[in-house]
Design an enzyme around this catalytic site. Structure first.
Site, PDB file in Angstrom:
ATOM      1  N   ILE A 114      53.284  85.689  76.286  1.00 59.90           N
ATOM      2  CA  ILE A 114      54.698  85.835  76.641  1.00 59.90           C
ATOM      3  C   ILE A 114      55.529  85.682  75.364  1.00 59.90           C
ATOM      4  O   ILE A 114      55.315  84.741  74.593  1.00 59.90           O
ATOM      5  CB  ILE A 114      55.142  84.773  77.676  1.00 59.90           C
ATOM      6  CG1 ILE A 114      54.262  84.792  78.928  1.00 59.90           C
ATOM      7  CG2 ILE A 114      56.626  84.939  78.017  1.00 59.90           C
ATOM      8  CD1 ILE A 114      54.385  86.027  79.782  1.00 59.90           C
ATOM      9  N   GLY A 171      58.863  81.651  84.536  1.00 53.08           N
ATOM     10  CA  GLY A 171      57.993  81.975  85.660  1.00 53.08           C
ATOM     11  C   GLY A 171      57.111  83.186  85.447  1.00 53.08           C
ATOM     12  O   GLY A 171      56.394  83.604  86.357  1.00 53.08           O
ATOM     13  N   LEU A 172      57.128  83.755  84.238  1.00 51.61           N
ATOM     14  CA  LEU A 172      56.353  84.977  83.991  1.00 51.61           C
ATOM     15  C   LEU A 172      54.852  84.703  83.915  1.00 51.61           C
ATOM     16  O   LEU A 172      54.047  85.516  84.375  1.00 51.61           O
ATOM     17  CB  LEU A 172      56.844  85.664  82.721  1.00 51.61           C
ATOM     18  CG  LEU A 172      58.323  86.051  82.712  1.00 51.61           C
ATOM     19  CD1 LEU A 172      58.697  86.704  81.391  1.00 51.61           C
ATOM     20  CD2 LEU A 172      58.664  86.937  83.892  1.00 51.61           C
ATOM     21  N   ASN A 199      46.525  73.252  72.476  1.00 59.05           N
ATOM     22  CA  ASN A 199      47.667  73.917  73.113  1.00 59.05           C
ATOM     23  C   ASN A 199      47.994  73.180  74.417  1.00 59.05           C
ATOM     24  O   ASN A 199      47.678  73.629  75.510  1.00 59.05           O
ATOM     25  CB  ASN A 199      47.358  75.394  73.357  1.00 59.05           C
ATOM     26  CG  ASN A 199      48.576  76.184  73.767  1.00 59.05           C
ATOM     27  OD1 ASN A 199      49.594  75.622  74.157  1.00 59.05           O
ATOM     28  ND2 ASN A 199      48.466  77.495  73.687  1.00 59.05           N
ATOM     29  N   ASN A 226      50.750  72.656  76.045  1.00 60.09           N
ATOM     30  CA  ASN A 226      51.604  73.342  77.013  1.00 60.09           C
ATOM     31  C   ASN A 226      50.786  74.268  77.910  1.00 60.09           C
ATOM     32  O   ASN A 226      50.958  74.274  79.135  1.00 60.09           O
ATOM     33  CB  ASN A 226      52.709  74.142  76.321  1.00 60.09           C
ATOM     34  CG  ASN A 226      53.781  73.264  75.728  1.00 60.09           C
ATOM     35  OD1 ASN A 226      53.973  72.129  76.152  1.00 60.09           O
ATOM     36  ND2 ASN A 226      54.483  73.786  74.740  1.00 60.09           N
ATOM     37  N   TYR A 275      47.816  75.560  83.040  1.00 61.04           N
ATOM     38  CA  TYR A 275      46.596  75.902  83.780  1.00 61.04           C
ATOM     39  C   TYR A 275      46.198  74.780  84.739  1.00 61.04           C
ATOM     40  O   TYR A 275      45.756  75.050  85.861  1.00 61.04           O
ATOM     41  CB  TYR A 275      45.463  76.251  82.830  1.00 61.04           C
ATOM     42  CG  TYR A 275      45.782  77.455  81.972  1.00 61.04           C
ATOM     43  CD1 TYR A 275      46.286  78.618  82.540  1.00 61.04           C
ATOM     44  CD2 TYR A 275      45.600  77.429  80.599  1.00 61.04           C
ATOM     45  CE1 TYR A 275      46.603  79.721  81.764  1.00 61.04           C
ATOM     46  CE2 TYR A 275      45.906  78.531  79.810  1.00 61.04           C
ATOM     47  CZ  TYR A 275      46.413  79.673  80.404  1.00 61.04           C
ATOM     48  OH  TYR A 275      46.729  80.764  79.637  1.00 61.04           O
TER      49      TYR A 275
END
Length: 181
Positions: free
Chosen positions: A108, A116-117, A145, A147, A152
């Site tokens: 993204i 929300g993508l 990572n 974030n 997930y």
């Protein structure tokens, strides 16, 4: 396949399958998003080597043409905001067998994060896995990572293994996570 949905009343979200004619745009967004997310953690030499090996137009065309791979651009109000790459069967980056679908990339653009993508793309991947009769969906995420790992985990993915991801000459550890669908 074009899918339209209003996630928020002021945004129009579209998914569009990536074709060979989109390869230069795919190359551009791949380099941009990877560099924005991981650039500060890697040397310029390692990044450039990875970009030359993984995101050259011939490599991307080969991936787009693979019948066991699906690339989707996600648009917000007509602007490309990111993309998804999923694999199944022998196209997976690890041999997981026919019960699994891999989410190889959810990239993204910086200006579109936290809208929300990622959820929209993950929902698409899960629906594709169900249509293909898969039992699990899996992915690899860089161990540092936090974030992405948190995202997930919020989607009920659990760690089950790890593997090495090469950025140029730098060996980096990815945590492999899966979810039963």
């Amino acid at each position: 396949m074009v899918e339209k949905e209003n996630i928020r009343s002021n945004y129009m979200i579209d998914l569009k399958r990536i074709k060979i004619s989109d390869v230069l745009e795919l190359q551009k967004i791949s380099i941009e998003t990877f560099n924005d997310t991981f650039g500060e953690y890697n040397s310029l030499e390692d990044l450039n080597e990875m970009f030359e090996n993984n995101y050259n137009s011939e490599q991307l065309k080969s991936e787009i043409n693979n019948q066991s791979t699906d690339f989707e651009f996600i648009y917000v109000d007509g602007q490309i905001a990111g993309y998804l790459k999923i694999n199944w069967g022998s196209a997976q980056s690890e041999d997981m067998g026919n019960s699994f679908l891999e989410v190889e990339r959810i990239y993204i653009r910086k200006a579109f994060k936290r809208q929300g993508l990622g959820t929209k793309l993950m929902d698409y991947a899960i629906e594709k896995a169900k249509k293909l009769g898969k039992q699990y969906i899996w992915l690899g995420v860089w161990e540092n990572n936090s974030n992405a790992i948190g995202f997930y985990q919020s989607k009920k993915f659990i760690p089950f293994s790890d593997h090495i991801f090469m950025v140029g000459e730098d060996k980096q550890r990815d945590i492999l996570m899966k979810k039963k669908i």
